[in-house]
Design a protein around this motif. Structure first.
Motif, mmCIF file in Angstrom:
data_model
loop_
_atom_site.group_PDB
_atom_site.id
_atom_site.type_symbol
_atom_site.label_atom_id
_atom_site.label_comp_id
_atom_site.label_asym_id
_atom_site.label_seq_id
_atom_site.Cartn_x
_atom_site.Cartn_y
_atom_site.Cartn_z
ATOM 1 N N TYR A 1 0.718 -0.755 -0.012
ATOM 2 C CA TYR A 1 0.150 0.549 0.200
ATOM 3 C C TYR A 1 1.098 1.204 -0.071
ATOM 4 O O TYR A 1 1.495 1.372 0.224
ATOM 5 N N PHE A 2 0.120 1.982 -0.777
ATOM 6 C CA PHE A 2 1.285 3.440 -0.614
ATOM 7 C C PHE A 2 -0.021 4.412 0.415
ATOM 8 O O PHE A 2 -0.992 5.028 -0.180
ATOM 9 N N ARG A 3 0.760 5.033 0.658
ATOM 10 C CA ARG A 3 -0.264 6.013 2.382
ATOM 11 C C ARG A 3 0.263 6.942 2.479
ATOM 12 O O ARG A 3 2.281 6.960 2.483
ATOM 13 N N LYS A 4 0.268 8.638 2.141
ATOM 14 C CA LYS A 4 0.667 9.686 2.043
ATOM 15 C C LYS A 4 1.460 9.701 3.964
ATOM 16 O O LYS A 4 -0.060 10.156 3.972
ATOM 17 N N ARG A 5 1.806 10.536 3.821
ATOM 18 C CA ARG A 5 2.400 10.734 5.114
ATOM 19 C C ARG A 5 1.956 12.221 5.695
ATOM 20 O O ARG A 5 2.213 13.043 5.446
ATOM 21 N N THR A 6 1.221 12.170 6.449
ATOM 22 C CA THR A 6 0.567 13.461 7.046
ATOM 23 C C THR A 6 1.511 13.386 8.426
ATOM 24 O O THR A 6 1.837 12.131 9.366
ATOM 25 N N ARG A 7 1.808 14.966 8.795
ATOM 26 C CA ARG A 7 2.269 15.379 10.418
ATOM 27 C C ARG A 7 1.569 15.898 11.035
ATOM 28 O O ARG A 7 0.610 16.189 10.682
ATOM 29 N N ASP A 8 1.268 15.091 12.639
ATOM 30 C CA ASP A 8 0.907 15.114 13.297
ATOM 31 C C ASP A 8 0.361 16.098 13.928
ATOM 32 O O ASP A 8 1.691 17.292 14.319
ATOM 33 N N LYS A 9 -0.074 17.386 13.377
ATOM 34 C CA LYS A 9 -0.047 19.085 13.951
ATOM 35 C C LYS A 9 -0.469 18.969 15.314
ATOM 36 O O LYS A 9 -0.256 19.780 16.011
ATOM 37 N N THR A 10 -0.841 17.684 16.523
ATOM 38 C CA THR A 10 -1.356 18.451 17.703
ATOM 39 C C THR A 10 0.125 18.091 18.316
ATOM 40 O O THR A 10 0.298 18.363 19.672
ATOM 41 N N ARG A 11 1.008 17.103 17.399
ATOM 42 C CA ARG A 11 2.022 16.702 18.426
ATOM 43 C C ARG A 11 3.239 18.210 17.997
ATOM 44 O O ARG A 11 3.409 18.589 17.473
ATOM 45 N N THR A 12 4.121 18.263 18.886
ATOM 46 C CA THR A 12 4.823 19.590 18.842
ATOM 47 C C THR A 12 6.907 18.841 18.760
ATOM 48 O O THR A 12 6.483 17.658 19.996
ATOM 49 N N SER A 13 7.487 19.045 18.276
ATOM 50 C CA SER A 13 8.659 18.844 18.406
ATOM 51 C C SER A 13 9.043 19.417 19.965
ATOM 52 O O SER A 13 8.708 20.612 20.367
ATOM 53 N N ALA A 14 9.964 18.842 19.902
ATOM 54 C CA ALA A 14 11.721 19.473 21.153
ATOM 55 C C ALA A 14 11.435 20.262 20.552
ATOM 56 O O ALA A 14 11.884 21.252 21.724
ATOM 57 N N ARG A 15 12.351 20.921 19.610
ATOM 58 C CA ARG A 15 12.362 22.181 18.879
ATOM 59 C C ARG A 15 11.593 23.134 19.169
ATOM 60 O O ARG A 15 11.507 24.096 19.506
ATOM 61 N N THR A 16 10.309 22.823 18.966
ATOM 62 C CA THR A 16 9.621 23.504 18.763
ATOM 63 C C THR A 16 8.606 24.084 20.235
ATOM 64 O O THR A 16 9.122 25.285 20.391
ATOM 65 N N ARG A 17 9.295 22.711 20.667
ATOM 66 C CA ARG A 17 8.727 23.591 22.509
ATOM 67 C C ARG A 17 9.654 24.674 23.242
ATOM 68 O O ARG A 17 9.534 25.195 23.915
ATOM 69 N N ARG A 18 10.754 24.333 22.989
ATOM 70 C CA ARG A 18 11.991 25.203 23.625
ATOM 71 C C ARG A 18 11.943 26.464 22.935
ATOM 72 O O ARG A 18 12.565 26.999 23.636
ATOM 73 N N ARG A 19 11.264 26.727 21.682
ATOM 74 C CA ARG A 19 10.578 27.794 21.010
ATOM 75 C C ARG A 19 10.734 29.209 22.240
ATOM 76 O O ARG A 19 10.562 30.254 22.299
ATOM 77 N N ARG A 20 9.241 28.196 22.645
ATOM 78 C CA ARG A 20 8.150 28.650 22.795
ATOM 79 C C ARG A 20 8.628 30.196 24.333
ATOM 80 O O ARG A 20 9.487 29.647 25.467
#
Length: 139
Positions: A120-139
């Protein structure tokens, strides 16, 4: 049979007779071998290397108006039958011919000569509710 059922060209044939019992003893060894093949699990790293090799051997064709088809990563999600999911940028960019090529490549590479494979071919989607460690550090 091969001419009438070309999609099953990988399946083993055993000619038996219920009337005379000819070749009936051959059924169980073949069934055991099929069960063993269908239960085979391939590691994600090994699978990704094989898919990359398949792409290098024969790259998916692109239509001029689209971005080039890309496989981001591949994983095996099931056995009996072996089932593989390729996370890609655009599932519609992969033709049925390319899907068959990958199935045949995987069949040869990982010794699945006589069992059906699902790809099966599936489009990779990024979970918008999860934030990366890099994004959390910027806040």
């Amino acid at each position: 049979l091969e001419a009438n059922l070309p999609v099953l060209n990988y399946a083993p044939l055993i000619f038996i007779s219920a009337l005379t019992g000819a070749n009936v003893e051959k059924i169980l060894p073949v069934a055991r071998a099929l069960h063993q093949q269908a239960g085979l699990r391939v590691g994600t790293g090994e699978l990704n290397r094989a898919v990359q090799e398949a792409i290098e051997q024969r790259a998916p064709r692109t239509r001029s108006s689209r971005r080039p088809p890309r496989v981001l990563y591949t994983t095996q999600v099931g056995v009996q039958p072996p089932t593989f999911v390729l996370f890609v940028n655009d599932p519609t960019a992969f033709s049925p011919n390319y899907r068959r090529f990958l199935i045949n490549f995987l069949r040869q590479r990982f010794n699945f000569p006589e069992v059906p494979l699902r790809v099966y071919f599936r489009k990779r989607t990024r979970d918008k509710t999860r934030t990366s460690a890099r994004t959390r550090r910027r806040r």
